[in-house]
Design an enzyme around this catalytic site. Sequence first.
Site, PDB file in Angstrom:
ATOM      1  N   SER A 130      52.954  30.519  41.960  1.00 57.15           N
ATOM      2  CA  SER A 130      52.571  31.067  40.659  1.00 57.15           C
ATOM      3  C   SER A 130      53.576  30.672  39.591  1.00 57.15           C
ATOM      4  O   SER A 130      54.762  30.544  39.848  1.00 57.15           O
ATOM      5  CB  SER A 130      52.485  32.598  40.728  1.00 57.15           C
ATOM      6  N   LYS A 185      49.390  36.237  47.106  1.00 58.25           N
ATOM      7  CA  LYS A 185      49.091  35.516  45.855  1.00 58.25           C
ATOM      8  C   LYS A 185      47.782  36.016  45.253  1.00 58.25           C
ATOM      9  O   LYS A 185      47.648  36.145  44.028  1.00 58.25           O
ATOM     10  CB  LYS A 185      49.016  34.013  46.129  1.00 58.25           C
ATOM     11  N   HIS A 188      48.487  39.244  43.603  1.00 60.01           N
ATOM     12  CA  HIS A 188      49.204  38.914  42.364  1.00 60.01           C
ATOM     13  C   HIS A 188      48.208  38.562  41.264  1.00 60.01           C
ATOM     14  O   HIS A 188      48.293  39.060  40.134  1.00 60.01           O
ATOM     15  CB  HIS A 188      50.152  37.731  42.615  1.00 60.01           C
ATOM     16  N   ASN A 189      47.238  37.701  41.587  1.00 59.81           N
ATOM     17  CA  ASN A 189      46.268  37.288  40.578  1.00 59.81           C
ATOM     18  C   ASN A 189      45.381  38.446  40.149  1.00 59.81           C
ATOM     19  O   ASN A 189      45.000  38.557  38.979  1.00 59.81           O
ATOM     20  CB  ASN A 189      45.406  36.148  41.127  1.00 59.81           C
ATOM     21  N   GLU A 192      47.338  40.425  37.804  1.00 63.67           N
ATOM     22  CA  GLU A 192      47.371  39.642  36.563  1.00 63.67           C
ATOM     23  C   GLU A 192      46.110  39.903  35.739  1.00 63.67           C
ATOM     24  O   GLU A 192      46.186  40.088  34.507  1.00 63.67           O
ATOM     25  CB  GLU A 192      47.481  38.158  36.918  1.00 63.67           C
TER      26      GLU A 192
END
Length: 485
Positions: A130, A185, A188-189, A192
Site C-alpha cells: 500500500s 491488505k 486496510h482497503n 480506507e
Amino acid sequence: MTATADFGLIGLGVMGENLVLNVESRGFTAAVYNRTTDKVDAFVNGRGAGKRFVGCHTLEQFVASLKRPRKIMILVKAGKPVDQVIESLLPHLEQGDIIIDGGNSYWPDTTRRCKELTAKGILYVGSGVSGGEEGALKGPSMMPGGNPAAWPHIKPIFQAIAAKVNESEVACDWVGDEGAGHFIKMVHNGIEYGDIQVICEAYHLMRDLLKMTPDEIGATFDEWNKGDLSSYLIEITAEIFKVKDEKTGDHMVNKILDVAGQKGTGRWTVVDGLEVGEPITLIAEAVFARNISALKDERVAVSGAYPQIPVTANLDRAAFLKALHDGVLTAKMISYAQGFAMIDAMAKAQGWNINKGAVALMWRAGCIIRSVFLGRIRDAFANDPKLKSLLLNDWFKAKVTATQGGLRTVLVEAIKAGIPTPALSTALAYFDGYRNANLPANLLQAQRDYFGAHTYERTDGPRGEFHHTNWTGEGGTTTAASYNA
C-alpha cells in the site's frame, strides 16, 4: 546466463516500475520482465538507465538471471492473470524458489495458490503493498503472508524498501499463514473506503450546510491535520482544495463529476464481514455510497421529482466545525474498532495468529490510511494483545466519551437539512447498539419462534439452552434448527 540478480519482478506497470526502482536503490540487483518486451527496453533504457537492472525478454532468461532461492514478485492484475504467470513460471523453477504476489489478490485465491505451490515445493507469498505510486518508490507499507519458510529469504529486501515509522520501526512484518497478508491488505482497503467516505461527508456538510468556499474548506482540513485527525488522507484533502483548473480558473474539485469508482476490495471486505458475522457497518455504507454515486442519471431525475429541502440553518460556524471535527474523529475510531474486530474474527475462523499491534504499525507509515491515530491502536494492542474491542481501551473510551456529542449534533443538523451522511450515521448507530445492554432482539426472536419455531434463549436460564413456545395453541412441539447469524 550468470545468476546476478537478488530479486525479480514481473509486471512493469506503474506500481511495478516504482517498486523495483525502490529495490535497486537499496543496493540490490533486480531482474525485470514484462509480457510486452518493449516495456522492458523502455524501462532499462529510461528510468532504469545506468542502474543495477537485468532486462529480460524471455522467462527462461529472467529465471536464469536470479540467485537461488529465486525471489520473484508478480505485479499483474488480480485473478486469472496471476494464475497464468504462475503456470508459465513453474517449468523453470526449482524447489525452494519463492513466488510473491504483490497485487490486490483476493485472499482465498492466495490461500489456494499457497497450498498448491507448497505441494510442488515452491514457497508462495501473498503480500499486500500500500502507498500508491509514491509509496512504491519511496517506501510502501508491506503486509506479507503465506508460506513462512519464505520470510527469512525475503525479509532483508522487504524491510529495506518498506516505509519507516522511525529509526527502529518498519512498516513491514510477517502477517501470517496462507492468505493472511492479502486479507490484511483487503481490510486496510475497506477501512480506507470508510475514512474517505467520512471525509467526503464532512466536506458535503461544510459545502452545503455551512456554505463554505473551497478555500475555507481546505483551510479547515489543514487545521484538522494538526491534531488527532492528522493523516495522509486529511493532508491530501487539504491539498486538493488548493488546486485550480487551468482551463476555467475554478477549483478543480468543482469540475470533477460526483461518480465514484472502486476496484472491489471494499466489497470483498463487506462480504467477508457477513461471512464471519462481524458488523463492519461503516465500511459497508462506504461501499453503498459509491454505488449510489454511480446512479448519476437517476439521482438527477429524482432530484427534480421531489421538492428540495431549503437549507436555512443559522449555525455558529466555529461551534459546528468543532462538532464536525469531533464527529469525524468518533466515526474514525468506531470504523477502526470494527476493522480490527473483523481481523480478530477472520483470524479465529482461519486459524491465523495475527498480531494486531504489528498490523497497526504496518499501517502507521507508507500506506494510504497512515495516521498518527494508528500509534494509539498499536499501543492499545501492545498493552492488551487480547483486547476484544478498541472501544474498551482507556484512551478510546475517553476520546469517544468526549467526542460523541459532536457526532450527535452534526447528525441532527444533517437530517434536518436533508444531507446524506451514511457513514457518520452508521457509526453512531453501531456505537449505540454496541453499548446497549438490552436491545429489542428479544421481540425479534419471539417473532422468529412464532412463525418458524426457531426457538429462543431465556433471560432466566443458561446461555445455549433453547426453548419454544406454542404461540397460537395450534402448533406442536417440533422446532426448527437453532442457529446464529
